[in-house]
Design a protein around this motif. Sequence first.
Motif, PDB file in Angstrom:
ATOM      1  N   ARG A 261       0.817  -1.213   0.000  1.00 46.85           N
ATOM      2  CA  ARG A 261       0.000   0.000   0.000  1.00 46.85           C
ATOM      3  C   ARG A 261       0.854   1.268   0.000  1.00 46.85           C
ATOM      4  O   ARG A 261       0.323   2.370   0.020  1.00 46.85           O
ATOM      5  CB  ARG A 261      -0.919   0.016   1.223  1.00 46.85           C
ATOM      6  N   GLY A 262       2.166   1.073   0.004  1.00 43.68           N
ATOM      7  CA  GLY A 262       3.071   2.212  -0.004  1.00 43.68           C
ATOM      8  C   GLY A 262       3.912   2.276   1.253  1.00 43.68           C
ATOM      9  O   GLY A 262       3.419   1.972   2.347  1.00 43.68           O
ATOM     10  N   TYR A 263       5.157   2.668   1.073  1.00 44.64           N
ATOM     11  CA  TYR A 263       6.062   2.728   2.215  1.00 44.64           C
ATOM     12  C   TYR A 263       5.683   3.815   3.209  1.00 44.64           C
ATOM     13  O   TYR A 263       5.968   3.701   4.406  1.00 44.64           O
ATOM     14  CB  TYR A 263       7.499   2.960   1.724  1.00 44.64           C
ATOM     15  N   ASP A 264       5.043   4.866   2.728  1.00 40.66           N
ATOM     16  CA  ASP A 264       4.654   5.933   3.650  1.00 40.66           C
ATOM     17  C   ASP A 264       3.783   5.393   4.779  1.00 40.66           C
ATOM     18  O   ASP A 264       3.932   5.771   5.946  1.00 40.66           O
ATOM     19  CB  ASP A 264       3.900   7.035   2.904  1.00 40.66           C
ATOM     20  N   THR A 265       2.875   4.486   4.434  1.00 37.91           N
ATOM     21  CA  THR A 265       1.991   3.892   5.441  1.00 37.91           C
ATOM     22  C   THR A 265       2.786   3.180   6.522  1.00 37.91           C
ATOM     23  O   THR A 265       2.456   3.250   7.716  1.00 37.91           O
ATOM     24  CB  THR A 265       1.030   2.899   4.767  1.00 37.91           C
ATOM     25  N   LEU A 266       3.856   2.482   6.102  1.00 39.68           N
ATOM     26  CA  LEU A 266       4.686   1.747   7.048  1.00 39.68           C
ATOM     27  C   LEU A 266       5.259   2.664   8.122  1.00 39.68           C
ATOM     28  O   LEU A 266       5.167   2.387   9.321  1.00 39.68           O
ATOM     29  CB  LEU A 266       5.836   1.058   6.318  1.00 39.68           C
ATOM     30  N   PHE A 267       5.881   3.749   7.679  1.00 34.45           N
ATOM     31  CA  PHE A 267       6.583   4.613   8.625  1.00 34.45           C
ATOM     32  C   PHE A 267       5.614   5.399   9.496  1.00 34.45           C
ATOM     33  O   PHE A 267       5.878   5.614  10.691  1.00 34.45           O
ATOM     34  CB  PHE A 267       7.536   5.544   7.875  1.00 34.45           C
ATOM     35  N   VAL A 268       4.507   5.829   8.922  1.00 36.66           N
ATOM     36  CA  VAL A 268       3.497   6.529   9.728  1.00 36.66           C
ATOM     37  C   VAL A 268       2.947   5.591  10.796  1.00 36.66           C
ATOM     38  O   VAL A 268       2.817   5.958  11.975  1.00 36.66           O
ATOM     39  CB  VAL A 268       2.367   7.072   8.838  1.00 36.66           C
ATOM     40  N   LEU A 269       2.651   4.348  10.394  1.00 36.44           N
ATOM     41  CA  LEU A 269       2.134   3.375  11.354  1.00 36.44           C
ATOM     42  C   LEU A 269       3.157   3.064  12.442  1.00 36.44           C
ATOM     43  O   LEU A 269       2.819   2.975  13.630  1.00 36.44           O
ATOM     44  CB  LEU A 269       1.735   2.096  10.625  1.00 36.44           C
ATOM     45  N   ASP A 270       4.415   2.905  12.050  1.00 32.27           N
ATOM     46  CA  ASP A 270       5.490   2.657  13.014  1.00 32.27           C
ATOM     47  C   ASP A 270       5.539   3.779  14.043  1.00 32.27           C
ATOM     48  O   ASP A 270       5.570   3.550  15.262  1.00 32.27           O
ATOM     49  CB  ASP A 270       6.817   2.545  12.256  1.00 32.27           C
ATOM     50  N   GLY A 271       5.540   5.024  13.568  1.00 33.43           N
ATOM     51  CA  GLY A 271       5.619   6.165  14.477  1.00 33.43           C
ATOM     52  C   GLY A 271       4.394   6.293  15.361  1.00 33.43           C
ATOM     53  O   GLY A 271       4.509   6.558  16.576  1.00 33.43           O
ATOM     54  N   VAL A 272       3.207   6.108  14.785  1.00 29.52           N
ATOM     55  CA  VAL A 272       1.967   6.242  15.563  1.00 29.52           C
ATOM     56  C   VAL A 272       1.891   5.159  16.638  1.00 29.52           C
ATOM     57  O   VAL A 272       1.500   5.425  17.787  1.00 29.52           O
ATOM     58  CB  VAL A 272       0.745   6.180  14.627  1.00 29.52           C
ATOM     59  N   LEU A 273       2.279   3.926  16.291  1.00 28.85           N
ATOM     60  CA  LEU A 273       2.275   2.854  17.284  1.00 28.85           C
ATOM     61  C   LEU A 273       3.274   3.130  18.408  1.00 28.85           C
ATOM     62  O   LEU A 273       3.019   2.818  19.573  1.00 28.85           O
ATOM     63  CB  LEU A 273       2.590   1.513  16.620  1.00 28.85           C
ATOM     64  N   THR A 274       4.417   3.714  18.049  1.00 24.56           N
ATOM     65  CA  THR A 274       5.395   4.077  19.076  1.00 24.56           C
ATOM     66  C   THR A 274       4.813   5.095  20.045  1.00 24.56           C
ATOM     67  O   THR A 274       4.967   4.975  21.269  1.00 24.56           O
ATOM     68  CB  THR A 274       6.671   4.637  18.427  1.00 24.56           C
ATOM     69  N   LEU A 275       4.122   6.091  19.517  1.00 25.54           N
ATOM     70  CA  LEU A 275       3.509   7.110  20.377  1.00 25.54           C
ATOM     71  C   LEU A 275       2.365   6.517  21.202  1.00 25.54           C
ATOM     72  O   LEU A 275       2.219   6.838  22.392  1.00 25.54           O
ATOM     73  CB  LEU A 275       2.993   8.269  19.524  1.00 25.54           C
ATOM     74  N   ALA A 276       1.564   5.650  20.592  1.00 27.33           N
ATOM     75  CA  ALA A 276       0.467   5.025  21.333  1.00 27.33           C
ATOM     76  C   ALA A 276       1.011   4.129  22.446  1.00 27.33           C
ATOM     77  O   ALA A 276       0.486   4.122  23.572  1.00 27.33           O
ATOM     78  CB  ALA A 276      -0.413   4.217  20.379  1.00 27.33           C
ATOM     79  N   LEU A 277       2.066   3.392  22.126  1.00 29.94           N
ATOM     80  CA  LEU A 277       2.679   2.522  23.126  1.00 29.94           C
ATOM     81  C   LEU A 277       3.253   3.345  24.274  1.00 29.94           C
ATOM     82  O   LEU A 277       3.144   2.966  25.451  1.00 29.94           O
ATOM     83  CB  LEU A 277       3.771   1.686  22.469  1.00 29.94           C
ATOM     84  N   ARG A 278       3.854   4.477  23.948  1.00 30.06           N
ATOM     85  CA  ARG A 278       4.385   5.363  24.979  1.00 30.06           C
ATOM     86  C   ARG A 278       3.277   5.822  25.908  1.00 30.06           C
ATOM     87  O   ARG A 278       3.425   5.844  27.133  1.00 30.06           O
ATOM     88  CB  ARG A 278       5.061   6.558  24.307  1.00 30.06           C
ATOM     89  N   HIS A 279       2.107   6.182  25.331  1.00 31.52           N
ATOM     90  CA  HIS A 279       0.996   6.665  26.147  1.00 31.52           C
ATOM     91  C   HIS A 279       0.460   5.559  27.050  1.00 31.52           C
ATOM     92  O   HIS A 279       0.235   5.780  28.260  1.00 31.52           O
ATOM     93  CB  HIS A 279      -0.116   7.185  25.242  1.00 31.52           C
ATOM     94  N   VAL A 280       0.258   4.363  26.501  1.00 33.02           N
ATOM     95  CA  VAL A 280      -0.291   3.260  27.287  1.00 33.02           C
ATOM     96  C   VAL A 280       0.694   2.832  28.373  1.00 33.02           C
ATOM     97  O   VAL A 280       0.322   2.620  29.533  1.00 33.02           O
ATOM     98  CB  VAL A 280      -0.644   2.077  26.372  1.00 33.02           C
ATOM     99  N   THR A 281       1.964   2.709  27.986  1.00 38.76           N
ATOM    100  CA  THR A 281       2.976   2.263  28.945  1.00 38.76           C
ATOM    101  C   THR A 281       3.090   3.226  30.119  1.00 38.76           C
ATOM    102  O   THR A 281       3.280   2.806  31.262  1.00 38.76           O
ATOM    103  CB  THR A 281       4.338   2.123  28.248  1.00 38.76           C
ATOM    104  N   SER A 282       2.981   4.516  29.850  1.00 38.26           N
ATOM    105  CA  SER A 282       3.143   5.519  30.908  1.00 38.26           C
ATOM    106  C   SER A 282       2.123   5.338  32.026  1.00 38.26           C
ATOM    107  O   SER A 282       2.365   5.736  33.162  1.00 38.26           O
ATOM    108  CB  SER A 282       3.033   6.929  30.323  1.00 38.26           C
ATOM    109  N   ARG A 283       0.981   4.740  31.714  1.00 37.08           N
ATOM    110  CA  ARG A 283      -0.079   4.567  32.707  1.00 37.08           C
ATOM    111  C   ARG A 283       0.214   3.408  33.662  1.00 37.08           C
ATOM    112  O   ARG A 283      -0.429   3.293  34.709  1.00 37.08           O
ATOM    113  CB  ARG A 283      -1.413   4.327  31.999  1.00 37.08           C
ATOM    114  N   PHE A 284       1.151   2.547  33.293  1.00 34.67           N
ATOM    115  CA  PHE A 284       1.442   1.366  34.098  1.00 34.67           C
ATOM    116  C   PHE A 284       2.809   1.412  34.779  1.00 34.67           C
ATOM    117  O   PHE A 284       3.048   0.654  35.709  1.00 34.67           O
ATOM    118  CB  PHE A 284       1.371   0.104  33.229  1.00 34.67           C
TER     119      PHE A 284
END
Length: 413
Positions: free
Chosen positions: A158-181
């Motif tokens: 679907r394009g490499y752009d999707t890969l990197f955006v998803l990688d970055g967004v998941l990193t930020l989401a993981l940071r938010h979830v992890t911070s709560r625990f």
Amino acid sequence: MRDLRDLPRVVWVLAAGRFVSSASAFLMLFLVLYLTGPRGVGVVPAGIIAGSNGVGALLGNFTGGRFGDRHGHRRVLLLAASVVGVLTALIPWQPVWLLAVTMPVTGYLGAVASLGQGALAALAVPAGSRRSSVAVSRAASNAGFVIGPPVGALLATRGYDTLFVLDGVLTLALRHVTSRFLPDEAPVARERDAPAGLWRAVRADRSLLLLLTGVVLVDLVYRQLYSTLPLHLRDHGQPLALYTLLVAIGSGLILALEIPVTLWLRDRPAIPVIATGYALVAVGFVIFGFTWLGVAVAAVVAMVVLTAGEILYKTTATAHVLDAAPPHLVGQFQGLYTGAATSGTMLSAPLGGIVYAASPGLLWPLCGVVAGVGVVLALAAGRVGPRLPGPGGRPATATAGEAATAGEARRAG
């Protein structure tokens, strides 16, 4: 700490984070293809940009642990992960010249975040009982790396752009979830008689110096899996499928056996387990040269043997080095070990390539010799004896047997 049920919740939270981050680590897998494809960058500059990310990661391993030790591992982990997530998600909009600047920064901060994860997990478990937590973390990371490449390949359609955006967004989401625990934690204060800095502590511990030197040599051999082994198989007329099968065999064995083996050996002294693992790596690489068995058969047998060695030494050595660290230097000790244990990523390809180009048949026995030197160094580290915390936090030298007894006492307590 007798089994996995005794591990603190923070260890499981961090292991889950490692699984997600490994499964979504598309940057290192697809950056060169992205640069040479949609971005139209030449192979050489694309390799330099991608390589700068690896250089940044290596520097981060060697130097990044001190930030968590000084300012708190939770705080540093969350800050570093935030910056990495943003920089990764913005890759499609960064000009090539800017990528040459941000890629080493991303690699450096990614290593800092990883060290923060490891230090938090280590500090949550008593010294002498850390092998189980390290094994859980490694299993989560390996499972993520098994899932990540095929998922990334599917998304790349679907394009490499999707890969990197998803990688970055998941990193930020993981940071938010992890911070709560993750619990709030202050930097660990230095005990009165503990070494003031990393290098003073390392220089005072001959056992650790010997073990780290052995780690560098064994990793130099181990990383030939990703550089000269594919050439060896190709030059003997083997299909690419055999190489991918070998990687799958290694990953599968690690996922299936590393945690059970770690639990089984958790009460054994670390040095003999590490030395045995090094020896199996040495034997495994020698077997790659047994082409008289048939190249495919030799390769499969070699992969099983050296993976058994990896299962023995990687978890045990990581926990052993963390146990040697004064509490206020856990992040830096982990970074030092991680840097030594990944040094082969920079050295193995050029050195192995030189040997292979000069004499392909010499490479595998030479790998056995180099890893064998690592075995000798590990055994010498056992004879020197690890430094254990004595009364009041003062270092006390102990033999390997005394170290095992002390470890048992800590676990019993």
